[in-house]
Design an enzyme around this catalytic site. Structure first.
Site, mmCIF file in Angstrom:
data_model
loop_
_atom_site.group_PDB
_atom_site.id
_atom_site.type_symbol
_atom_site.label_atom_id
_atom_site.label_comp_id
_atom_site.label_asym_id
_atom_site.label_seq_id
_atom_site.Cartn_x
_atom_site.Cartn_y
_atom_site.Cartn_z
ATOM 1 N N LYS A 30 -4.519 5.663 -61.934
ATOM 2 C CA LYS A 30 -3.086 5.916 -61.765
ATOM 3 C C LYS A 30 -2.867 6.928 -60.641
ATOM 4 O O LYS A 30 -3.044 8.131 -60.828
ATOM 5 C CB LYS A 30 -2.444 6.444 -63.044
ATOM 6 C CG LYS A 30 -0.907 6.445 -62.900
ATOM 7 C CD LYS A 30 -0.194 7.341 -63.868
ATOM 8 C CE LYS A 30 -0.225 8.787 -63.474
ATOM 9 N NZ LYS A 30 0.486 9.079 -62.211
ATOM 10 N N ALA A 47 -0.897 20.158 -66.974
ATOM 11 C CA ALA A 47 -1.109 18.749 -67.347
ATOM 12 C C ALA A 47 -2.489 18.581 -67.977
ATOM 13 O O ALA A 47 -2.661 17.858 -68.963
ATOM 14 C CB ALA A 47 -0.948 17.850 -66.121
ATOM 15 N N GLU A 92 -10.499 18.347 -63.393
ATOM 16 C CA GLU A 92 -10.575 19.128 -62.147
ATOM 17 C C GLU A 92 -9.201 19.748 -61.945
ATOM 18 O O GLU A 92 -8.262 19.056 -61.564
ATOM 19 C CB GLU A 92 -10.872 18.205 -60.953
ATOM 20 C CG GLU A 92 -12.202 17.521 -60.983
ATOM 21 C CD GLU A 92 -13.350 18.469 -60.791
ATOM 22 O OE1 GLU A 92 -13.118 19.633 -60.396
ATOM 23 O OE2 GLU A 92 -14.482 18.060 -61.060
ATOM 24 N N CYS A 134 -6.833 22.492 -54.079
ATOM 25 C CA CYS A 134 -7.214 23.288 -55.250
ATOM 26 C C CYS A 134 -8.254 24.350 -54.908
ATOM 27 O O CYS A 134 -8.312 25.384 -55.548
ATOM 28 C CB CYS A 134 -7.715 22.377 -56.355
ATOM 29 S SG CYS A 134 -9.019 21.262 -55.834
ATOM 30 N N GLU A 185 -1.642 30.073 -59.270
ATOM 31 C CA GLU A 185 -1.846 29.142 -58.148
ATOM 32 C C GLU A 185 -0.493 28.827 -57.521
ATOM 33 O O GLU A 185 0.400 28.328 -58.203
ATOM 34 C CB GLU A 185 -2.503 27.851 -58.657
ATOM 35 C CG GLU A 185 -2.869 26.910 -57.533
ATOM 36 C CD GLU A 185 -3.571 25.643 -58.013
ATOM 37 O OE1 GLU A 185 -3.095 25.036 -58.993
ATOM 38 O OE2 GLU A 185 -4.572 25.254 -57.396
#
Ligand code: NAD
Length: 492
Positions: free
Chosen positions: A177, A233, A251, A285, A384
């Site tokens: 997805k 999430a 991750e 990231c 972040e």
């Protein structure tokens, strides 16, 4: 520019009618214009994809083919993508605003990942003899099953292929997805899978939103979820997977630190520090978003960094010399600007940037921004931001620098800049992150990558990443029976 339009979804190797009439509007971050519309995958499309993937895994030929045959098909995917790399790079720039030079790396990187996975799988010991205390067993490394792969928009093809390549080589079937912001490169990936002649049901690629992602994760037909994206999430996905013990690789985000030692040659380290701050316009990231510097050299380092940032060209990501493009969406720009305001309120000082660039009235641009006088406890140093924002944090001795680097809920990446490579390695051993670079900012898809702490669970890349798509079975016969060549020949 003519809007691109797609009307089918790639499910189980076939182009099919979407279950609903819902459409995704792809908006170019540098022009704010709709550049394409594609069908939006919904729950019924996911049911379809999981159904054919389950059937293909349980009854199809894919998992029983030899690893060499599977590797051969995976190489064909690589060949197809290699032949269309420039087209793919331009699609990525169109959909997520990555500067074209970096988008080219994102288009070619997956070719290397597919080839490396194929090579690894072709020589991987899928079965091996294991002598126990009283028995001899055959250890068989079998594919984990039907895989749901969910990826974000920042490195869409690269992250998708980081999951698809090892999963396919292991013998799994996959439902991918892509993020709702970036479905276009995924159409080329679908065409590559079609061209590779994978058996029916083995790959489905269904772009959709969070609801579709959540539905997929919770689907009883899924054996393994592999996810890249935000911690928030990831947490929800982990909770969903707990219900059925669905295997999981996560991750997630990072707030990685680069420690600058007092012996550093400032000129030599600037390029690495700037790359660590501005990769993909700050939307990666593994960014080195905290720079921990000796207090005695802070001024000199910040002056050199500010000058280097000032030379970076920000603007149209399609222009060859652009170093920084727009952020993915107005929502993301709001988020980054919110953090810049927060940093000011927390008492940090802006040494460079801090606003929107002049002369770019369209597109979601934010200037590369350097904060000084940052304390590691500030939210701008702990959370972040996912934009081109660097926090410079001073230290008095190296022990303190190591403590600051480790004082984070994240543990994805890190770096040290020094003239003494041995000292660099010693410091690397003491930083609690999944990867660490001495003098630079380097990521290699064939080296395991992943996070300590809240940056995730598991690794992608290399043998460790490959094992994430396997389950180990011990096959034991009564004493005296020795498994022969038929069983130990390397096939799963
Ligand atoms: P996100 O994590 O919400 O979404 C990433 C992918 O996961 C998308 O495909 C999305 O549809 C899907 N998804 C989201 N929630 C899901 C759920 N509950 N179940 C299943 N699938 C789900 O990221 P975003 O909304 O695109 O960005 C929000 C923030 O996340 C960013 O500001 C950034 O800080 C962070 N982010 C981090 C990374 C990373 O690589 N670490 C990548 C993208 C975004």
């Amino acid at each position: 520019m003519m809007e691109m339009e797609k009307n089918s979804l790639f499910i189980g190797g076939h182009w099919v009618e979407p279950a609903s009439s819902r459409r995704i509007r792809v908006i170019c971050p540098s022009t704010e214009e709709v550049v394409a519309t594609v069908p939006e995958g919904v729950a019924a499309d996911m049911d379809h994809a999981v159904g054919v993937a389950r059937e293909a895994f349980d009854r199809g030929p894919w998992r029983w083919m030899s690893p060499v045959e599977r590797a051969d098909r995976v190489r064909r995917i690589a060949d197809h993508l290699a032949g269309r790399a420039e087209e793919v790079a331009r699609l990525i720039t169109l959909e997520n605003g990555s500067p074209l030079g970096f988008a080219r790396q994102q288009a070619l990187g997956p070719v290397g990942i597919l080839q490396a996975s194929a090579e690894l799988a072709a020589r991987f010991p899928f079965s091996e003899t294991c002598r126990g205390l009283s028995t001899t067993s055959l250890l068989v490394h079998e594919p984990v099953g039907v895989v749901a792969a969910i990826v974000p928009w920042n490195g869409p093809l690269y992250l998708a292929v980081s999951k698809l390549a090892p999963a396919l080589c292991a013998g799994c079937t996959v439902i991918l997805k892509p993020a709702i912001e970036t479905p276009l490169d995924a159409y080329v990936l679908s065409e590559a899978c079609e061209a590779a002649g994978l058996p029916d049901g083995v790959v489905s690629i269904v772009p959709g939103g969070r609801d579709a992602g959540q539905y997929l994760v919770e689907h009883p037909g899924i054996d393994k979820v592999t996810f890249t994206g935000s911690v928030e999430a990831g947490r929800k996905i982990m909770a969903s997977c707990a219900r059925r013990m669905t295997r999981l690789t996560l991750e997630l985000g990072g707030k990685s630190a680069a420690i600058v030692l007092s012996d550093v040659d400032v000129e030599a380290f600037i390029a690495g520090a700037i790359a660590g701050m501005t990769m993909n316009s700050g939307q990666a990231c593994a960014l080195l978003s905290r720079l921990i510097v000796p207090r005695s050299r802070q001024e000199e380092i910040v002056a050199a960094l500010s000058a280097a940032v000032g030379r970076l060209k920000m603007g149209d990501p399609f222009q060859e010399d652009t170093a920084l493009g727009p952020l993915i969406s107005s929502r993301q720009r709001d988020r980054v600007e919110g953090y810049i305001d927060l940093g000011r309120r927390e008492g940090a000082t802006i040494a460079a940037g801090g606003g929107r660039p002049s002369g770019l009235p369209r597109g979601w641009y934010v200037e590369p921004t350097i904060f000084v006088d940052v304390e590691n406890s500030m939210r701008i140093a702990q959370e972040e931001i996912f934009g081109p924002v660097l926090c410079v944090i001073p230290y008095d001795d190296e022990e303190e620098a190591i403590e600051i680097a480790n004082d984070s809920r994240y543990g994805l990446h890190g770096a040290v800049f020094t003239s003494d490579l041995d000292r660099g390695f010693e410091i690397g051993r003491r930083i609690r992150t999944g990867s660490f670079t001495v003098n630079g900012f380097a990521l290699d898809p064939a080296i395991p990558f992943g996070g300590f702490k809240e940056s995730g669970i598991g690794r992608e890349g290399g043998v460790e990443g490959f094992r994430a798509y396997l389950e180990t079975k011990a096959l034991t016969a009564p004493q005296g029976y020795e498994p022969d060549e038929r069983w130990t020949g390397g096939h799963a």
